[in-house]
Design a protein around this motif. Sequence first.
Motif, PDB file in Angstrom:
ATOM      1  N   ALA A 181      41.175  34.281  38.084  1.00 50.51           N
ATOM      2  CA  ALA A 181      42.242  35.279  37.967  1.00 50.51           C
ATOM      3  C   ALA A 181      41.607  36.654  37.893  1.00 50.51           C
ATOM      4  CB  ALA A 181      43.092  35.018  36.721  1.00 50.51           C
ATOM      5  N   ASP A 182      42.333  37.659  38.358  1.00 52.62           N
ATOM      6  CA  ASP A 182      41.885  39.047  38.207  1.00 52.62           C
ATOM      7  C   ASP A 182      43.050  39.886  37.722  1.00 52.62           C
ATOM      8  OD1 ASP A 182      43.440  39.330  40.466  1.00 52.62           O
ATOM      9  OD2 ASP A 182      41.751  39.587  41.820  1.00 52.62           O
ATOM     10  N   GLY A 183      42.798  41.163  37.551  1.00 46.98           N
ATOM     11  CA  GLY A 183      43.850  42.055  37.063  1.00 46.98           C
ATOM     12  C   GLY A 183      44.116  41.936  35.583  1.00 46.98           C
ATOM     13  N   LEU A 184      43.181  41.370  34.817  1.00 48.69           N
ATOM     14  CA  LEU A 184      43.375  41.258  33.371  1.00 48.69           C
ATOM     15  C   LEU A 184      43.393  42.654  32.750  1.00 48.69           C
ATOM     16  CD1 LEU A 184      42.402  38.313  34.104  1.00 48.69           C
ATOM     17  CD2 LEU A 184      41.362  38.259  31.827  1.00 48.69           C
ATOM     18  N   ALA A 185      44.326  42.875  31.840  1.00 51.05           N
ATOM     19  CA  ALA A 185      44.399  44.141  31.112  1.00 51.05           C
ATOM     20  C   ALA A 185      43.595  44.004  29.817  1.00 51.05           C
ATOM     21  CB  ALA A 185      45.841  44.506  30.820  1.00 51.05           C
ATOM     22  N   MET A 186      42.296  43.836  29.990  1.00 47.46           N
ATOM     23  CA  MET A 186      41.332  43.617  28.913  1.00 47.46           C
ATOM     24  C   MET A 186      41.519  42.229  28.295  1.00 47.46           C
ATOM     25  SD  MET A 186      40.828  47.322  27.071  1.00 47.46           S
ATOM     26  CE  MET A 186      39.280  46.814  26.323  1.00 47.46           C
ATOM     27  N   GLY A 187      40.744  41.282  28.792  1.00 49.34           N
ATOM     28  CA  GLY A 187      40.756  39.937  28.246  1.00 49.34           C
ATOM     29  C   GLY A 187      39.969  39.850  26.958  1.00 49.34           C
ATOM     30  N   ASN A 188      40.106  38.732  26.262  1.00 54.17           N
ATOM     31  CA  ASN A 188      39.349  38.512  25.037  1.00 54.17           C
ATOM     32  C   ASN A 188      39.389  37.020  24.732  1.00 54.17           C
ATOM     33  OD1 ASN A 188      38.124  38.922  22.347  1.00 54.17           O
ATOM     34  ND2 ASN A 188      38.666  41.059  22.653  1.00 54.17           N
ATOM     35  N   ALA A 189      39.266  36.662  23.465  1.00 50.83           N
ATOM     36  CA  ALA A 189      39.048  35.277  23.060  1.00 50.83           C
ATOM     37  C   ALA A 189      40.107  34.342  23.638  1.00 50.83           C
ATOM     38  CB  ALA A 189      39.032  35.182  21.544  1.00 50.83           C
ATOM     39  N   GLY A 249      44.971  28.698  40.612  1.00 52.84           N
ATOM     40  CA  GLY A 249      46.410  28.836  40.753  1.00 52.84           C
ATOM     41  C   GLY A 249      46.873  30.129  40.120  1.00 52.84           C
ATOM     42  N   PRO A 250      48.159  30.451  40.265  1.00 45.24           N
ATOM     43  CA  PRO A 250      48.654  31.718  39.710  1.00 45.24           C
ATOM     44  C   PRO A 250      48.727  31.677  38.190  1.00 45.24           C
ATOM     45  CG  PRO A 250      50.458  30.421  40.609  1.00 45.24           C
ATOM     46  CD  PRO A 250      49.205  29.707  40.997  1.00 45.24           C
ATOM     47  N   PRO A 251      48.312  32.754  37.515  1.00 44.90           N
ATOM     48  CA  PRO A 251      48.482  32.827  36.050  1.00 44.90           C
ATOM     49  C   PRO A 251      49.961  32.851  35.689  1.00 44.90           C
ATOM     50  CG  PRO A 251      46.948  34.500  36.839  1.00 44.90           C
ATOM     51  CD  PRO A 251      47.632  33.949  38.043  1.00 44.90           C
ATOM     52  N   GLU A 252      50.293  32.288  34.530  1.00 42.31           N
ATOM     53  CA  GLU A 252      51.680  32.242  34.060  1.00 42.31           C
ATOM     54  C   GLU A 252      51.792  32.940  32.712  1.00 42.31           C
ATOM     55  OE1 GLU A 252      55.059  28.994  32.577  1.00 42.31           O
ATOM     56  OE2 GLU A 252      53.122  28.317  33.340  1.00 42.31           O
ATOM     57  N   LEU A 253      52.749  33.848  32.590  1.00 45.00           N
ATOM     58  CA  LEU A 253      53.021  34.516  31.320  1.00 45.00           C
ATOM     59  C   LEU A 253      53.704  33.535  30.376  1.00 45.00           C
ATOM     60  CD1 LEU A 253      53.203  37.159  29.603  1.00 45.00           C
ATOM     61  CD2 LEU A 253      55.438  37.537  30.684  1.00 45.00           C
ATOM     62  N   GLY A 280      41.575  45.599  34.767  1.00 40.21           N
ATOM     63  CA  GLY A 280      41.278  44.995  36.059  1.00 40.21           C
ATOM     64  C   GLY A 280      40.217  43.918  35.967  1.00 40.21           C
ATOM     65  N   GLY A 281      40.078  43.328  34.772  1.00 46.65           N
ATOM     66  CA  GLY A 281      39.056  42.316  34.554  1.00 46.65           C
ATOM     67  C   GLY A 281      39.365  40.998  35.231  1.00 46.65           C
ATOM     68  N   ARG A 282      38.373  40.112  35.181  1.00 44.64           N
ATOM     69  CA  ARG A 282      38.497  38.810  35.828  1.00 44.64           C
ATOM     70  C   ARG A 282      38.314  37.682  34.807  1.00 44.64           C
ATOM     71  NH1 ARG A 282      33.574  38.974  39.713  1.00 44.64           N
ATOM     72  NH2 ARG A 282      32.682  39.694  37.741  1.00 44.64           N
ATOM     73  N   LEU A 283      38.831  36.513  35.160  1.00 46.16           N
ATOM     74  CA  LEU A 283      38.510  35.274  34.459  1.00 46.16           C
ATOM     75  C   LEU A 283      37.751  34.420  35.455  1.00 46.16           C
ATOM     76  CD1 LEU A 283      40.892  33.147  32.235  1.00 46.16           C
ATOM     77  CD2 LEU A 283      39.139  32.126  33.655  1.00 46.16           C
ATOM     78  N   VAL A 284      36.513  34.023  35.093  1.00 47.90           N
ATOM     79  CA  VAL A 284      35.638  33.344  36.050  1.00 47.90           C
ATOM     80  C   VAL A 284      35.101  32.052  35.464  1.00 47.90           C
ATOM     81  CG1 VAL A 284      34.953  35.546  37.087  1.00 47.90           C
ATOM     82  CG2 VAL A 284      33.534  34.549  35.290  1.00 47.90           C
ATOM     83  N   GLU A 285      34.738  31.142  36.347  1.00 44.82           N
ATOM     84  CA  GLU A 285      33.967  29.968  35.952  1.00 44.82           C
ATOM     85  C   GLU A 285      32.507  30.234  36.277  1.00 44.82           C
ATOM     86  OE1 GLU A 285      33.625  25.094  36.427  1.00 44.82           O
ATOM     87  OE2 GLU A 285      35.118  26.192  37.620  1.00 44.82           O
ATOM     88  N   LEU A 286      31.627  29.937  35.315  1.00 45.89           N
ATOM     89  CA  LEU A 286      30.188  30.089  35.495  1.00 45.89           C
ATOM     90  C   LEU A 286      29.531  28.717  35.543  1.00 45.89           C
ATOM     91  CD1 LEU A 286      29.431  33.012  32.989  1.00 45.89           C
ATOM     92  CD2 LEU A 286      29.893  33.167  35.442  1.00 45.89           C
ATOM     93  N   PHE A 287      28.320  28.694  36.133  1.00 49.34           N
ATOM     94  CA  PHE A 287      27.618  27.432  36.329  1.00 49.34           C
ATOM     95  C   PHE A 287      26.207  27.544  35.738  1.00 49.34           C
ATOM     96  CE2 PHE A 287      30.753  28.097  39.621  1.00 49.34           C
ATOM     97  CZ  PHE A 287      31.515  26.943  39.507  1.00 49.34           C
ATOM     98  N   PRO A 288      25.998  26.953  34.551  1.00 46.99           N
ATOM     99  CA  PRO A 288      24.699  27.079  33.880  1.00 46.99           C
ATOM    100  C   PRO A 288      23.522  26.586  34.709  1.00 46.99           C
ATOM    101  CG  PRO A 288      26.350  26.259  32.355  1.00 46.99           C
ATOM    102  CD  PRO A 288      26.986  26.251  33.713  1.00 46.99           C
ATOM    103  N   THR A 289      23.764  25.672  35.651  1.00 47.64           N
ATOM    104  CA  THR A 289      22.661  25.166  36.472  1.00 47.64           C
ATOM    105  C   THR A 289      22.451  25.990  37.725  1.00 47.64           C
ATOM    106  OG1 THR A 289      24.191  23.616  37.547  1.00 47.64           O
ATOM    107  CG2 THR A 289      22.971  22.812  35.624  1.00 47.64           C
TER     108      THR A 289
END
Length: 511
Positions: free
Chosen positions: A134-142, A169-173, A117-126
């Motif tokens: 995106a969410d619902g990742l089944a354990m993301g990695n590199a 936008g929607p993730p694509e397999l 149930g992980g997420r892919l996020v954009e972070l802002f160093p400033t």
Amino acid sequence: MSHRRRNRPSPLRGSNGIAFGPDGRLHVAEFLAGRISAVDLASGEVEVVTPADGPLQSPDDLAFGVDGSMYVTDLVPGRVWRRDPRGVCTLVSDAVLVPNGIACVGERLFVNEMRVGGRLVELFPTGGDPVVLADGLAMGNAMQLGPDGCLYYPHMLTGEVFRISPDGGPPELVAAEVHEPVAVRFDRGGVLVVLSRGAAGIVTRVDLFGSGERRIVTTGVAGLDNAAFDGENRMYVSSFASGGITEVHPDGRTREVVPRGLVGPHGVAVDAGGTVYAGDHYRVAIPADPEVVTHELLIFTHGIAADRGLLHVTSQYGDVRTHDPARRTTRVRATGLARPTGIAVRGDGTLVVAEAGAGRVVAIDADDRVTVVADGFDEPLDVAFDAGQRCYVSDERRGAVYRLDGGPSVSVVDGLVAPQGVAVRGDELFIVEAGRRRLLAVRLDTGERRIEADDLAVGSPRTTTPELFTHGMPGVPRQFAGLATGPDGSLYLSANGEGSVLRLSPTAGTG
């Protein structure tokens, strides 16, 4: 007592995320060692650039920004860091759970989470809150930016690779039924390369933007973690299970750049035939020169004992398992224990375990019933039996070793600094005194002590005990220098300060 190494010391104590820095060197995140090193690929020379005593606790992946800053995911505490070109570290975010995969796209920074149930996020160093792509990742990695401008990332649990626009936008397999994917990369020709975390070291190449052909090669590098391509499209890979850096040719042939080795080790055991096994966190390993052999990727193996053709292992995360090396099968014997560490086998086949987190010693019988043998300890770390089936237990925090005779525990040796591994040979008790980096021998009949070996490469005991889980994921295991006796009377010691196993042989007039 003379000693020699069973294997070479390990330059990298596990190798995880890798990326080329502005200086042309390959930078390596060492999750278990808590540091980042840089490798000169021409010479193989390794330099620690972010030491273990810095702010990073468990660096797992890294990427470089356009200004030369290095961004690092610190998996266990759930932090993302920026290390600027001057070497100054600042916190980017602590709002990501189990951050792992990381990618820089121009001046933008993206991170995903290695959890169900992980997420892919954009972070802002400033500054600013994370933006969820995106969410619902089944354990993301590199992950990495592809030639089409999309971010590509794996779902480790489902064997799939997805892509998504950095603008949402929607993730694509894009690839299914990929073998245990752990990292997604693109070579200089735009071919998708997916690494497998399994024992065979499988690499899957998919020509997404051409023929669509899928090609699989087997490298033999167990526990692949990450990859990077140089300017001439040479592929270099890391291994979470054994460290090192290896060049992989398109046909699967390999060239070792930085030698692989042990990432611990923790416990050590010797079977009746003289085969030495090490509990090496991600695996059961056989230390040998010139190469450490992965016997089995048995995740979270710490304490280990060999008896009657079986290996019995503990995990500091709470379980005890019995592994059959011949059949390659594993049986769970106990779960839910509090940091079980050292393990030994009583003459009747009962397993006896030092449960460090609960301050007790427990027994596990043939029917997997768990009973308490003795309690009231501060931090019991290892156990061993003598010929009379009396049990000895080291208590690191108390600085003592006790004998269990069926009644109250009896102090045998005290005044020690961080005693860890223990073993009995004949009428002598041997103790790894990690705080003084030496091996002590104690006569069981007289109590006489002698220093059997000193200046040993054992790691300094940590002043705090790491938590077992953060955000649902295992933390970094506690260091533990194990000790075992071989059938010829030699002692085997986990030199966890350098990543080797030492064989200590009796000298004339001793033992």
